[in-house]
Design an enzyme around this catalytic site. Structure first.
Site, short mmCIF file in Angstrom:
data_model
loop_
_atom_site.label_atom_id
_atom_site.label_comp_id
_atom_site.label_asym_id
_atom_site.label_seq_id
_atom_site.Cartn_x
_atom_site.Cartn_y
_atom_site.Cartn_z
N HIS A 12 -16.86 15.10 3.24
CA HIS A 12 -16.30 15.68 4.45
C HIS A 12 -15.81 14.64 5.43
CE1 HIS A 12 -14.87 19.13 6.42
NE2 HIS A 12 -15.06 18.44 7.51
N ASP A 43 -2.68 -11.11 12.87
CA ASP A 43 -3.04 -10.54 11.56
C ASP A 43 -4.36 -9.82 11.73
OD1 ASP A 43 -3.18 -9.94 8.83
OD2 ASP A 43 -2.20 -11.82 8.31
N ASP A 47 1.71 16.26 -11.66
CA ASP A 47 0.55 17.05 -12.09
C ASP A 47 0.60 18.44 -11.46
OD1 ASP A 47 -0.55 15.05 -13.64
OD2 ASP A 47 -1.74 14.24 -12.00
N HIS A 51 -6.04 26.68 1.76
CA HIS A 51 -6.51 26.12 3.03
C HIS A 51 -6.47 24.59 3.02
CE1 HIS A 51 -9.09 24.51 6.09
NE2 HIS A 51 -9.89 24.05 5.15
N PHE A 52 -7.05 23.97 1.99
CA PHE A 52 -7.14 22.52 2.13
C PHE A 52 -5.80 21.85 1.86
CE2 PHE A 52 -9.23 22.80 -2.19
CZ PHE A 52 -8.31 22.05 -2.90
N HIS A 53 -4.92 22.52 1.11
CA HIS A 53 -3.57 21.97 1.02
C HIS A 53 -2.84 22.14 2.36
CE1 HIS A 53 -4.35 21.92 -3.30
NE2 HIS A 53 -3.40 21.02 -3.37
N GLU A 60 -14.58 11.96 4.61
CA GLU A 60 -13.35 11.50 3.98
C GLU A 60 -12.13 12.28 4.48
OE1 GLU A 60 -12.20 9.21 2.12
OE2 GLU A 60 -10.38 10.05 1.25
N SER A 89 0.39 11.34 17.77
CA SER A 89 0.33 10.99 19.19
C SER A 89 1.43 10.01 19.55
CB SER A 89 -1.03 10.39 19.54
OG SER A 89 -2.05 11.31 19.25
N SER A 94 -8.59 -6.02 -0.96
CA SER A 94 -8.71 -4.56 -0.83
C SER A 94 -7.53 -3.87 -1.50
CB SER A 94 -8.69 -4.15 0.64
OG SER A 94 -9.82 -4.60 1.30
N ASN A 128 -2.32 -0.86 8.13
CA ASN A 128 -2.08 -2.28 7.92
C ASN A 128 -0.82 -2.74 8.61
OD1 ASN A 128 -3.59 -4.25 6.22
ND2 ASN A 128 -3.86 -2.40 5.01
N TYR A 158 0.84 -1.21 0.00
CA TYR A 158 0.00 0.00 0.00
C TYR A 158 0.88 1.25 0.00
CZ TYR A 158 -4.97 -1.20 0.84
OH TYR A 158 -6.27 -1.58 0.71
N SER A 164 -8.90 12.10 27.23
CA SER A 164 -9.35 13.31 26.54
C SER A 164 -9.14 13.17 25.03
CB SER A 164 -8.50 14.45 27.07
OG SER A 164 -9.22 15.61 27.16
N PHE A 170 -5.63 18.95 -13.55
CA PHE A 170 -6.04 19.25 -12.16
C PHE A 170 -7.06 18.24 -11.65
CE2 PHE A 170 -8.98 22.44 -14.23
CZ PHE A 170 -10.18 21.92 -13.78
N LYS A 209 -6.72 18.38 20.90
CA LYS A 209 -5.61 17.50 20.53
C LYS A 209 -4.29 18.27 20.48
CE LYS A 209 -7.86 13.72 18.12
NZ LYS A 209 -6.93 12.61 18.37
N THR A 224 -10.10 19.28 17.55
CA THR A 224 -8.72 19.38 17.09
C THR A 224 -7.91 20.29 18.01
OG1 THR A 224 -9.66 20.87 15.47
CG2 THR A 224 -8.81 18.80 14.65
N MET A 228 0.65 22.14 -13.19
CA MET A 228 -0.33 23.19 -12.96
C MET A 228 0.33 24.50 -12.57
SD MET A 228 -2.84 20.70 -11.05
CE MET A 228 -3.44 21.74 -9.77
N THR A 288 -11.61 0.05 -0.44
CA THR A 288 -11.53 0.85 0.78
C THR A 288 -12.60 0.43 1.77
OG1 THR A 288 -10.74 2.65 -0.59
CG2 THR A 288 -11.42 3.20 1.64
N TYR A 337 -11.69 13.44 7.34
CA TYR A 337 -11.31 12.94 8.66
C TYR A 337 -10.85 11.49 8.61
CZ TYR A 337 -12.67 17.36 10.28
OH TYR A 337 -12.70 18.72 10.46
N THR A 381 -11.27 -6.11 13.22
CA THR A 381 -10.01 -6.43 13.88
C THR A 381 -9.90 -5.72 15.23
OG1 THR A 381 -9.00 -6.61 11.70
CG2 THR A 381 -7.50 -6.43 13.58
N ASN A 391 -8.14 -8.58 2.95
CA ASN A 391 -7.21 -7.47 3.02
C ASN A 391 -6.41 -7.37 1.72
OD1 ASN A 391 -6.08 -5.34 4.36
ND2 ASN A 391 -4.59 -6.57 5.50
N THR A 393 -7.60 -1.45 -4.92
CA THR A 393 -7.10 -0.08 -4.91
C THR A 393 -6.09 0.11 -6.04
OG1 THR A 393 -7.36 -0.08 -2.52
CG2 THR A 393 -6.07 1.71 -3.46
N THR A 437 -11.60 -2.64 3.48
CA THR A 437 -10.59 -2.33 4.49
C THR A 437 -11.24 -1.81 5.76
OG1 THR A 437 -8.95 -1.78 2.83
CG2 THR A 437 -8.61 -0.86 5.01
N ARG A 458 3.21 10.76 -9.06
CA ARG A 458 2.40 11.08 -10.23
C ARG A 458 1.59 12.36 -9.96
NH1 ARG A 458 -1.90 9.76 -14.05
NH2 ARG A 458 -2.22 11.92 -14.62
#
Lengths: 307, 668
Positions: free
Chosen positions: B283, B134, B75, B418-420, B285, B298, B144, B123, B61, B314, B102, B361, B358, B79, B200, B287, B210, B141, B148, B203, B71
Site C-alpha cells: 500500500h 547533483d 500484455d 478502480h486501481f487502473h 508503494e 502542482s 540504482s 532524478n 530511467y 496545506s 497478467f 489537494k 487527497t 489480455m 529502488t 503512494y 539529497t 545513483n 533496475t 534511490t 511491453r
C-alpha cells in the site's frame, strides 16, 4: 465572482447529475444477476450500503468535477472577462472549507463503515426463526466440494439449499487460496488451508444463482464455478434422498482421488461422507492436496486436450 | 553444470512467445549492430552508460520506463483480446500462457514502468529544483538505475528461457510455493523484483539524503517546490517500505530454495503472514508512485495558470499526512479473509481518512486555477484529465474501503477498474504531464503539441471506454484473471472494453509519433531560452539542456518560487542580475561501477533462477569485486575550469537577456 461561475455552470451541473443518474439507472437495470440485483438479505443489505456510500460521495464528487472544469474553462487565457489574480495563493476561509468538506464526509462515512462492518460481519448469524443449514465448503484444484454434515451427503460444483432458510458455511481449502462468492446472495469469503472461515447467507426466493471462486488459484481457475440452487424445503429433501441413493461414498481414498488437480469438473454428488472429513482437511489431518508434478501442467489437466 | 537449464525450457512449441521474442531479439541486435558499426559505442559508453550525471540517469530511467510501458501494454492488449474471444470458447491463449501474461503485466507496469518513470523524473528534476549540482551519491545513483534495468532484463528473458510467474503480480502463497508452482516462473519474479528492489531502496536513500542535506543556500524546507516535497515523501516511504518487500520475498525464496516453511501449507507455515507483509509494503508503494505525480501536477497547474500554488503549506501538510497514514491501511486489501468486524472497520476508516489528504489537494489545485490565466498546453491537459479521472477513482476507492461493499466487489473487475483508474489517471497521467513538461529541459526542444494533444484525448477516451465497462461487469460479479468465461451477461461489457483497448492503442501510437515527429522537427521546436513555459522553479533558470554542473553559481533562494522572483526582479529592473564570480567547479567522474555491477547481478540472478551454483558464486564475487575496485579509486572528481563555466553561463545569460526584451507575460 465565484458565485457567477457557479451560476453559469448550473446547467452543466444539472447535465452532469442527469448523466450520472442515467448511468446509475442503466447499471441497475443492466445488472440483472449481479451484486446490484440481490436475492437474499445479506446481499440486499450490502447493496444498500454500497449505494448509500456512492450517493454520499457523488454529492461532493460531481460538484468537484464540475467546478474543476468550470474554473479551468472560465479562467482560460483567452477569456477577457475573467479576473487575473497573479499573487493570490492563500485564503484562510477557503482552507478551512477545503479541509472541512472531506473531513465531514469521511466522518459520516466512517459511521457507515463501523456500523456496516459489525452488522454485516460474515461470522454473524442471520436473524431467522429457522435453524441454519450447515454446509462445509472445501476448495480444491479446481472444483468446489460442498459437504452437508447433517445430511451426510456431499456434492461437487453444485450447491442445493432450501430457499428462505439461513445457511451457515464453514470454509477451508485443500490446497491454494480461493474465495467463495455467490454475487446475488452477497458476501465473499476466502478459503485457506489450515484455517476455517465462516459465512452466513440466505436465498429469499427460489432460483439458480451463479457462484464461483473470486481469487485466482491456477490454471483451472476459470472453471471453478458452480450453480447455487435455492429450492423449496421438500425439493431439498428430495435432493438429499437422491444423493444418498447414488454415486460414490466420500472416504479418505476417494478424497485423495478427488484432491488431484482437474479442470472443468461436471457437477456430481457423493452418497455419504466420512465423518469429520472437513475438520481433518481444515486442521491438516489429511495432507494438503498435491500440485502439478512438473513446471508445466500435466497433459491430463490441460484444457487443450479436453482434460 | 547448467542446473535446471536445458533446451526444453525454450518454448519452441508455442509460436506466439517465440515470434514476439524473436522480434524483440532482432530489434535489440539491430540497435546493437547499428551502435557498434556506426561507431556510436564510445559515445554511449562515455556519455550515458557510465554517466553519473543525475540528468542523464533520469533520461535513461525514463527511456527504460517507456520501453517497459510498451511491453506491459502489449500484455494488456493480449489480455483484453483474449477475454473478448473467450466467451464460452478457449480463445487463443492457453491458461498457462494467459496467467503469465497478467502476472507479467502487473509486475512490469508497477516495478519497471511506473517506478522508473517516476524515479526518472525525480532524478532529472529534483537536484535542479533544489539548486544543486547533483544528488548526494552520484555513483550509487547509477548503480540504482542499472540494478533496475537488471530486473527488467530478467523479466524479459523469462519470455524466451523458461517461463514467468503464473501467480499474479503478488505471488500469494501457497500457490507460489514449490508444491503448486514448481517451475522457474516465480523464481524469475523473485529475483527480478529483489534485484531491482535493491536499486529502488538505494534511490530512496539517495533522495532522502539529497533533499534533507543538499539544498541551495536559502532554500529552507518551506521554500522547496511541491515536487521536491512529494519526492521527499515518496523517498521516505521507499526507505521505510522496501525493506519489508525485500524481507518478505527473501522468506518466500527460503521456502522455495531451502524448504523453509514461512508460508507453506505444512509445518506451521502461515500464508496470511505473507499477505500482511506484502501489503504492508504494497500500500505505501501506491503512494510512492502517486505522490511524485501529485507533485508534478502542482508544478504544472501552477505554471500554466501563471499563478503560485494555492495553499502551499496545506499541500505540504496533506502530503506528509498521506505519507504517514499510508502505512496504516494495508489490511483493506483483504477484508474478505475473515479478520472480523472491529479490525475491518478500523482499517476501513483509516483508509477513507487518506481521502481527506487527497481531497484537500484536489481543492487546492482547483483554487490554483482560480484567478489564473490558464494555457491549455499538453501538460495542463494531462493535469485536468487527471483531476476529473482521479476524483472518480478516489470515489470507487473509498467505496472499496467500506467492508460490506468490498465483500461484493473484492477481486472483481470493479476492483481492477478502480486501481487502473487511480494508477493510469493518477500516476501515468502525471508521468506524461511531467514528460511533456520537462522534455525541453532534458533535450533542448519541445515535444510536438498537436500530436501530444491527440495522444492525450485518445488515451483519455480510450481509458474511459475500457474501464467504465469493467466497472459495470464487476458489478455483475465478473472476477479478475479469467482466461475464459461462460456468463453471457458479461460478454457485451468485455467486448466494449476491447473497443476501448483499440482507442488506447491509437493513443499509444500517437505518443510514439509525437516523439518521432518532435525529433525530426527539433530545429523548429528548439527551446533557446531554457524557460519554455514561463516557469517558476529553479530548473527553468538553467539552459536547456543544462550543463553538467547545472548552475554556474549556486542560486541564493529568497522565497517560495525562487526562479519566478529572480525573473520578476529582472523584468522590473529590465536587466539581469550581475554576473557572478566564476570559479572552477568539481564534478564527480563518470564510473562504470553501476553497469559492471548490474552485469554481475544479471549473471547472478539468472544463475539463481536456474540453480547454476558456480555461476551464482561468480556473479556475487564479480559484483563485490566491482565495489571494492570502486571504493579504492583515488581520483573521484574532475575540475571544470572557471573559463569554461563562464563561457556556458554567458551563453545562458545572453539567451535570458533576449527573452527579457521580448517578454510580454500574461495579460494583466
Amino acid at each position: 465572482m465565484l458565485l457567477r461561475v457557479i451560476v453559469r455552470n448550473c446547467a452543466a451541473i444539472r447535465l452532469g447529475c442527469l448523466g450520472a443518474t442515467i448511468l446509475l439507472v442503466g447499471l441497475l437495470a443492466g445488472c440483472q444477476g449481479g451484486v446490484l440485483d440481490p436475492q437474499g438479505p445479506v446481499g440486499a443489505a450490502q447493496r444498500t450500503i454500497l449505494l448509500n456510500s456512492v450517493a454520499i460521495m457523488l454529492a461532493i464528487v460531481i460538484p468537484t468535477i464540475v467546478a474543476t472544469l468550470g474554473f479551468a474553462w472560465w479562467f482560460r487565457e483567452t477569456n477577457t472577462r475573467a479576473r487575473y489574480l497573479p499573487e493570490w495563493a492563500y485564503s484562510g476561509r477557503i482552507e478551512l472549507v477545503v479541509w472541512s468538506i472531506p473531513i465531514l464526509v469521511i466522518l459520516f462515512l466512517s459511521g457507515i463503515i463501523w456500523i456496516g462492518s459489525h452488522d454485516l460481519d460474515p461470522m454473524k448469524p442471520l436473524d431467522s426463526q429457522q435453524k441454519p443449514l450447515e454446509v462445509q465448503v472445501v476448495s480444491l484444484d479446481w472444483k468446489w466440494l460442498f459437504i452437508y454434515p447433517e445430511q451426510n451427503v456431499a456434492s461437487i460444483n453444485q450447491l442445493v439449499v432450501p430457499a428462505g432458510r439461513p445457511v451457515h458455511f464453514s470454509l477451508t481449502s485443500a490446497s491454494v487460496m480461493n474465495a467463495f462468492f455467490v454475487p446475488q446472495l452477497g458476501g465473499m469469503i476466502y478459503t485457506m488451508n489450515g484455517m476455517t472461515t465462516q459465512l452466513h447467507l440466505q436465498a429469499d426466493q427460489l432460483g439458480e444463482f451463479y457462484g464461483r471462486s473470486a481469487h485466482f488459484s491456477g490454471d483451472g481457475f476459470p472453471g471453478m464455478q458452480f450453480v447455487l440452487h435455492a429450492v423449496a424445503a421438500d425439493a431439498f429433501d428430495a435432493f438429499v434422498n437422491s444423493a444418498r441413493s447414488q454415486g460414490q461414498a466420500l472416504d479418505k481414498a476417494s478424497y485423495q482421488e478427488l484432491a488431484r488437480q482437474s479442470i472443468d469438473v461436471p457437477p456430481s454428488t457423493y452418497r455419504s461422507v466420512e465423518p469429520d472429513l472437513f475438520h481433518e482437511i481444515a486442521t491438516q489431518g489429511v495432507p494438503p492436496a498435491p500440485g502439478p508434478q512438473a513446471g508445466r501442467p500435466e497433459p491430463s489437466v490441460s484444457p487443450a486436450t479436453g482434460g | 553444470m547448467l542446473g535446471k537449464l536445458s533446451w526444453d525450457v525454450i518454448p519452441f512449441d508455442q509460436p506466439l512467445p517465440m515470434i514476439a521474442s524473436a522480434v524483440v531479439a532482432l530489434a535489440i541486435l539491430g540497435v546493437l549492430a547499428w551502435v557498434f558499426l556506426a561507431g556510436h559505442f564510445p559515445y554511449l559508453w562515455r556519455e550515458w552508460i557510465t554517466s553519473v550525471d543525475h540528468k542523464r540517469i533520469g533520461v535513461m530511467y525514463t527511456l527504460l520506463a517507456l520501453l517497459m510501458l510498451l511491453r506491459g501494454f502489449s500484455d494488456a492488449v493480449m489480455m483484453r483480446s483474449q477475454q473478448a474471444l473467450a466467451f464460452q470458447a478457449p480463445g487463443y491463449l492457453p491458461p498457462d500462457h494467459f496467467n503469465q501474461v497478467f502476472s507479467a503485466h502487473g509486475t512490469i507496469m508497477i516495478f519497471f514502468g511506473a517506478m522508473p518513470f517516476v524515479i526518472g523524473l525525480m532524478n532529472l528534476v529534483v537536484p535542479l529544483q533544489l539548486g544543486v549540482r547533483d544528488v548526494a551519491f552520484p555513483t550509487l545513483n547509477s548503480v540504482s538505475f542499472w540494478l533496475t534495468a537488471t530486473g527488467a532484463l530478467l523479466v524479459n528473458i523469462s519470455l524466451v528461457i523458461g517461463e514467468f510467474a503464473r501467480t499474479g503480480w503478488l505471488p500469494y502463497p501457497p500457490l507460489s510455493e514449490t508444491a503448486y508452482s514448481p517451475g522457474v516462473g516465480v523464481d524469475y519474479y523473485l529475483w527480478a523484483v529483489q534485484i531491482s528492489g535493491v536499486g529502488t531502496l538505494l534511490t530512496g536513500i539517495n533522495f532522502v539524503t539529497t533533499i534533507l542535506k543538499m539544498r541551495a543556500p536559502g532554500m529552507s524546507y518551506l521554500r522547496m517546490s511541491m515536487f521536491c516535497w512529494t519526492s521527499l515523501a515518496a523517498s521516505l516511504l521507499i526507505v521505510a517500505a522496501f525493506p519489508i518487500l525485500t524481507a518478505t520475498l527473501a522468506m518466500l525464496t527460503l521456502d522455495r530454495y531451502f524448504g523453509f516453511h514461512f508460508f507453506t501449507n505444512e509445518a506451521g507455515g502461515n500464508m496470511l503472514m505473507f499477505v500482511n507483509l506484502i501489503w504492508a509494503w504494497g500500500h505505501p508503494e501506491v503512494y510512492i508512485l502517486v505522490l511524485p505525480a501529485f507533485g508534478i501536477f502542482s508544478e504544472v497547474i501552477s505554471t500554466f495558470s501563471s499563478k503560485p500554488l494555492f495553499g502551499y503549506r496545506s499541500m505540504v501538510a496533506a502530503t506528509l499526512f498521506i505519507c504517514i497514514v499510508s502505512f496504516m491501511v494495508w489490511l483493506h486489501h483483504f477484508f474478505t479473509m475473515g479478520a472480523g468486524a472491529d479490525v475491518n472497520a478500523a482499517f476501513g476508516i483509516a483508509t477513507s481518512i487518506i481521502a481527506v489528504g487527497t481531497g484537500v489537494k484536489i481543492y487546492n489545485w482547483m483554487f490554483t486555477m482560480y484567478g489564473g490565466r490558464i494555457r491549455f498546453a499538453t501538460p495542463m491537459l494531462w493535469s485536468l484529465g487527471f483531476m476529473v479521472t482521479f476524483v472518480i477513482g478516489g470515489m470507487t476507492g473509498v467505496l472499496l474501503a467500506v467492508p460490506p461493499a468490498d465483500f461484493l466487489l473484492h477481486n472483481s473487475l470493479f476492483l481492477v477498474a478502480h486501481f487502473h483508474n487511480v494508477i493510469i489517471g493518477g500516476v501515468l497521467f502525471g508521468a506524461f504531464a511531467g514528460y511533456t513538461y520537462w522534455f525541453p529541459k532534458a533535450f533542448g526542444f519541445r515535444l510536438h503539441e498537436g500530436w501530444g494533444k491527440l495522444a492525450f484525448w485518445l488515451t483519455l477516451i480510450g481509458f474511459y471506454v475500457t474501464f467504465v465497462p469493467l466497472y459495470a461487469v464487476g458489478l455483475l460479479g465478473m472476477t479478475r484473471r479469467m482466461q475464459h468465461f461462460d456468463v453471457s451477461a458479461w460478454y457485451p461489457w468485455v467486448l466494449a472494453a476491447g473497443v476501448g483497448m483499440l482507442i488506447t492503442t491509437a493513443g499509444v501510437v500517437a505518443q510514439i509519433v509525437q516523439l518521432v515527429v518532435s525529433i525530426r522537427q527539433r530545429a523548429a521546436l528548439r527551446d533557446a531560452t531554457g524557460d519554455p513555459w514561463d516557469g517558476r522553479s529553479l530548473e527553468w533558470a538553467t539552459p536547456s539542456p543544462p550543463p553538467v554542473f547545472n548552475f554556474a553559481a549556486l542560486p541564493h533562494v529568497e522565497g517560495e518560487e525562487p526562479y519566478w522572483s529572480i525573473k520578476q526582479r529582472a523584468r522590473e529592473q529590465n536587466r539581469l542580475r550581475d554576473e557572478p564570480d566564476y570559479e572552477p567547479i568539481e564534478m564527480p567522474r563518470n564510473s562504470p561501477t553501476g553497469f559492471i555491477c548490474a552485469f554481475f547481478a544479471t549473471v547472478m540472478g539468472f544463475a539463481l533462477i536456474w540453480h547454476i551454483w558456480w555461476m551464482v558464486a561468480l556473479g556475487a564475487l564479480g559484483a563485490l569485486a566491482t565495489f571494492v575496485v570502486f571504493a579504492w579509486r583515488d581520483i573521484p572528481e574532475y575540475v571544470i575550469p572557471a573559463a569554461e563555466v563562464a563561457r556556458i553561463d554567458r551563453a545562458n545569460r545572453s539567451a535570458r537577456r533576449e527573452a527579457l526584451v521580448t517578454y510580454t507575460g500574461p495579460r494583466p
